[in-house]
Design an enzyme around this catalytic site. Sequence first.
Site, PDB file in Angstrom:
ATOM      1  N   LYS A  12       0.937  -1.258  -0.176  1.00  0.00           N
ATOM      2  CA  LYS A  12       0.103   0.056  -0.016  1.00  0.00           C
ATOM      3  C   LYS A  12       0.802   1.118  -0.060  1.00  0.00           C
ATOM      4  O   LYS A  12       2.088   1.182   0.529  1.00  0.00           O
ATOM      5  CB  LYS A  12      -0.852   0.007   1.300  1.00  0.00           C
ATOM      6  CG  LYS A  12      -1.693   1.234   1.446  1.00  0.00           C
ATOM      7  CD  LYS A  12      -2.618   0.946   2.711  1.00  0.00           C
ATOM      8  CE  LYS A  12      -3.335   2.194   2.805  1.00  0.00           C
ATOM      9  NZ  LYS A  12      -2.606   3.487   3.132  1.00  0.00           N
ATOM     10  N   LYS A  17       7.489   1.099   1.876  1.00  0.00           N
ATOM     11  CA  LYS A  17       8.281   0.400   0.824  1.00  0.00           C
ATOM     12  C   LYS A  17       9.687   1.023   0.361  1.00  0.00           C
ATOM     13  O   LYS A  17      10.715   0.457   0.230  1.00  0.00           O
ATOM     14  CB  LYS A  17       7.553   0.121  -0.435  1.00  0.00           C
ATOM     15  CG  LYS A  17       6.278  -0.467  -0.426  1.00  0.00           C
ATOM     16  CD  LYS A  17       5.394  -0.620  -1.746  1.00  0.00           C
ATOM     17  CE  LYS A  17       4.994   0.798  -2.384  1.00  0.00           C
ATOM     18  NZ  LYS A  17       3.772   1.443  -1.600  1.00  0.00           N
ATOM     19  N   LYS A  43       6.965  10.109  -6.814  1.00  0.00           N
ATOM     20  CA  LYS A  43       7.620  10.988  -5.762  1.00  0.00           C
ATOM     21  C   LYS A  43       9.307  10.653  -5.802  1.00  0.00           C
ATOM     22  O   LYS A  43      10.024  11.587  -5.496  1.00  0.00           O
ATOM     23  CB  LYS A  43       7.242  10.274  -4.267  1.00  0.00           C
ATOM     24  CG  LYS A  43       5.982  10.633  -4.090  1.00  0.00           C
ATOM     25  CD  LYS A  43       5.899  10.431  -2.540  1.00  0.00           C
ATOM     26  CE  LYS A  43       6.110   9.088  -2.048  1.00  0.00           C
ATOM     27  NZ  LYS A  43       5.341   7.994  -2.188  1.00  0.00           N
ATOM     28  N   ASP A 129      -0.271  -0.153  -5.048  1.00  0.00           N
ATOM     29  CA  ASP A 129      -1.108  -1.156  -5.276  1.00  0.00           C
ATOM     30  C   ASP A 129      -0.838  -1.355  -6.544  1.00  0.00           C
ATOM     31  O   ASP A 129      -0.404  -0.575  -7.490  1.00  0.00           O
ATOM     32  CB  ASP A 129      -2.353  -1.012  -4.875  1.00  0.00           C
ATOM     33  CG  ASP A 129      -3.131  -2.435  -4.568  1.00  0.00           C
ATOM     34  OD1 ASP A 129      -2.761  -3.329  -4.887  1.00  0.00           O
ATOM     35  OD2 ASP A 129      -4.219  -2.126  -4.036  1.00  0.00           O
TER      36      ASP A 129
END
Lengths: 265, 369
Positions: A12, A17, A43, A129
């Site tokens: 998510k 991550k 990003k 996702d």
Amino acid sequence: MNPQKRIAIYGKGGIGKSSTASNVAAACADEGYNVMIIGCDPKSDSSITLLGGKRIPTILDLLREGMEIEEEGDVVFEGYKAVKCVEVGGPEPGIGCAGRGIIVAIQKLKKISQSMKEMDLIIYDVPGDIVCGGFVAPIRKGLVNEAYVLTSGEYMPLYAANNICKGLSRINTKLSGVICNSRSVSREKEIVSKFANEIGSELVAFIPKEQIVQDCERDGYSVLEKAGGTDIAEVYRALARNIMSSDCAVDPRALTDERLRELTR
Amino acid sequence: MQQKNLSIMHPRPSSIVAALYTLRDLNVEVAILHGPPGCSFKHARLLEEDGIRVVTTALDENGFVFGGHDRLVDMLQKVEERFSPKRIGVVGTCVSMIIGEELHEAVMEANLDAPVIEVEVHAGYNDNTKGVLFALESALDVGIIDRQEFERQQHLLNEATNVEKKYGAASKEYLEPSRGDVKYTVAKRVIEMLKAGKKGICILNAKKETAYMFADITVALQEVAEKLGVEDNIVNFANLDTGLGLPRVRQHAEHILADMHDNVKIDEIIGGLDEYPIAGQQVRQLIEAKYKDFDFAVIAGVPHAIPMESLEGMELISITNGPRQVHPLKDMGHEHVLVEIDLHPKTLGVTNIVESEFGATVRQLAREE
């Protein structure tokens, strides 16, 4: 020599991550492996902590300007312990198509990158996702052969993790393990372990929530570089060793929504 | 890093369509367009005239949102069942490529007996030759062509792109389409020159199947020169080498030569029908060696690929099928530029020379003499 590891970390949005990916990359580099990290999030924060807080130009930035790009000097930059850093980038929020961006950038990278072949580990830090075709491009284009899913013990990240498992089965990609990035919610380890077991996989790391990770990130460094002596650094090292030695991957069986709710109750 | 080339304002030939034409030249029997039903409609129909079946997976709004994998698998199986083709092509479209469809997965799943050439292509390339290249790469992968032919084609494509950028429809930001000069006036001028005993070179430098009509100009000039008793004043160049190119392209050269039969003697073969972008070099050498003193040249097909230095001192009559090619040719210094309108549709699916308007005009005027 071991075959090249090419992994993708899914999970998510906002679950951690990128910080996990960059700390694992740094830990593997500490062990002497040749590592490349490819950030696919608009990003572009996968590599920033490996580069002392510096942002690198993204593949899509250069493509947008209509440049003919080359690997060295244009899109591949060396960071901490010679980790090779690449950022895919993306369009401005609300414009264009990020999924297509990933497809295009990945194809470009595949074409121009020689150094990819020399790596022991390539980590694809993919966005959020699996929402559309573009987000699985690294796998579909044959660049990734193992996937990890990152979650916490909360319902929403688990929901996303479960969805990702559905996606992975669809594209015939094996799951090598579940990583828990703790948000300090109750019974968290138990819940995520259970989730991992029920989908047929296992919990390969439990990363406790610690302020030091945030602090290092704010300074623009990985935990391994700035706080290598801490317990949390050891957790990342253990995860890195686990990833490099893992050879057991499964076809994940996604849970029903009902079962998922039961788990988190 | 290099800056990209100039942006063209008028719509360009599509790489999807270019891929389809290449599949045809590779003797693919059925091509599946994976995308919306209307994509490349006009060319799909034209290609059907040319003996290849083109079908579509007809993705609709739902397909765009949810993906079209299953439809493609179904279509592959349906195609095998209904047409039993020996060779199949699958071509991407803008839609299917944007949403990340994997042609290869569907082909694997459909598990057909016939080889499938997969072309992941959309129409967003400035050089439509990309579509050709992708199709050839895929044909190489499945072993339909060998590396040597692939490299030869790659070279020709690069040269074709260069020609278009330097002198062709990709040479300016915007080109006004034009029908060119009036054929009657130019035909009169040609006859006048022949009657005055001037010597002319007739150059056929045509792209693949378009040669079926451009070759008619060679035939017409020959007839008229014979009628006027000056056939020795005309020499014929043609890119009709029957030993070069993809299977279908070689066949075209054979058909055209057979149709010319005994009526026309080709004095100089300047390459194969896919060598139009490089034949100019050979033309140049031939003229320098043997035909320097000629007075005029009639060039049909891709006249802008012939270097101007080699034609110095000659009055030039050029025939193209591109309305946007008129201005660039005039700028290069071609005095008379003619357009054979709708040439391409008339040359698909044929095996004989097709009458050209300019050929017909020259013949008629000669009759009236």
